[in-house]
Design a protein around this motif. Sequence first.
Motif, PDB file in Angstrom:
ATOM      1  N   CYS A   8     -57.486 -38.796 -79.590  1.00  0.00           N
ATOM      2  CA  CYS A   8     -58.477 -38.491 -78.569  1.00  0.00           C
ATOM      3  C   CYS A   8     -57.939 -37.406 -77.645  1.00  0.00           C
ATOM      4  CB  CYS A   8     -58.867 -39.750 -77.792  1.00  0.00           C
ATOM      5  SG  CYS A   8     -57.740 -40.149 -76.440  1.00  0.00           S
ATOM      6  N   HIS A  10     -57.018 -37.616 -74.786  1.00  0.00           N
ATOM      7  CA  HIS A  10     -55.925 -38.094 -73.944  1.00  0.00           C
ATOM      8  C   HIS A  10     -54.668 -38.368 -74.761  1.00  0.00           C
ATOM      9  CE1 HIS A  10     -59.609 -39.137 -71.591  1.00  0.00           C
ATOM     10  NE2 HIS A  10     -58.884 -38.572 -70.646  1.00  0.00           N
ATOM     11  N   HIS A  12     -54.199 -40.249 -77.349  1.00  0.00           N
ATOM     12  CA  HIS A  12     -54.020 -41.561 -77.974  1.00  0.00           C
ATOM     13  C   HIS A  12     -54.246 -41.399 -79.470  1.00  0.00           C
ATOM     14  CE1 HIS A  12     -55.612 -43.026 -73.858  1.00  0.00           C
ATOM     15  NE2 HIS A  12     -54.296 -43.077 -73.854  1.00  0.00           N
ATOM     16  N   GLU A  37     -58.524 -47.135 -76.972  1.00  0.00           N
ATOM     17  CA  GLU A  37     -57.777 -47.335 -75.729  1.00  0.00           C
ATOM     18  C   GLU A  37     -58.570 -46.914 -74.499  1.00  0.00           C
ATOM     19  OE1 GLU A  37     -53.589 -46.389 -75.473  1.00  0.00           O
ATOM     20  OE2 GLU A  37     -53.522 -46.075 -77.631  1.00  0.00           O
ATOM     21  N   CYS A  38     -59.235 -45.748 -74.615  1.00  0.00           N
ATOM     22  CA  CYS A  38     -59.913 -45.244 -73.413  1.00  0.00           C
ATOM     23  C   CYS A  38     -61.398 -44.974 -73.638  1.00  0.00           C
ATOM     24  CB  CYS A  38     -59.212 -43.978 -72.912  1.00  0.00           C
ATOM     25  SG  CYS A  38     -59.367 -42.567 -74.011  1.00  0.00           S
ATOM     26  N   ASP A  40     -62.783 -42.605 -75.272  1.00  0.00           N
ATOM     27  CA  ASP A  40     -63.095 -41.182 -75.377  1.00  0.00           C
ATOM     28  C   ASP A  40     -63.733 -40.891 -76.735  1.00  0.00           C
ATOM     29  OD1 ASP A  40     -63.182 -38.477 -75.125  1.00  0.00           O
ATOM     30  OD2 ASP A  40     -61.044 -38.219 -74.727  1.00  0.00           O
TER      31      ASP A  40
HETATM   32 ZN    ZN Z   1     -57.829 -42.341 -75.720  1.00  0.00          ZN
END
Ligand code: ZN
Length: 81
Positions: A8, A10, A12, A37-38, A40
């Motif tokens: 992603c 970020h 990850h 995780e986020c 995105d």
């Molecule tokens: Zn992420």
Amino acid sequence: MIRYTLRCSHDHHFEEWFSNSGEYDSRKDAGELKCPECGDTAISKAIMAPNVAKAAAAPAPACMPGGSGGGCGGCAFAGQH
Ligand SMILES: [Zn+2]
């Protein structure tokens, strides 16, 4: 089945299975791929070739003159230098 390591925005990393390479594109276009995780949805394929990545980052580490293994005989760069 094809397993892709995805990444992603970020940075990850996670893995997803696809039945073919086109499924990745269609699921991505549909916004179905998202970071666990986020959340995105700005997902891209991570480079999934550790050996190649290492070789690119540190060219031919096994070819150091005087190294064990008889020099360049067994490495992917044999014959190129
Ligand atoms: Zn992420």
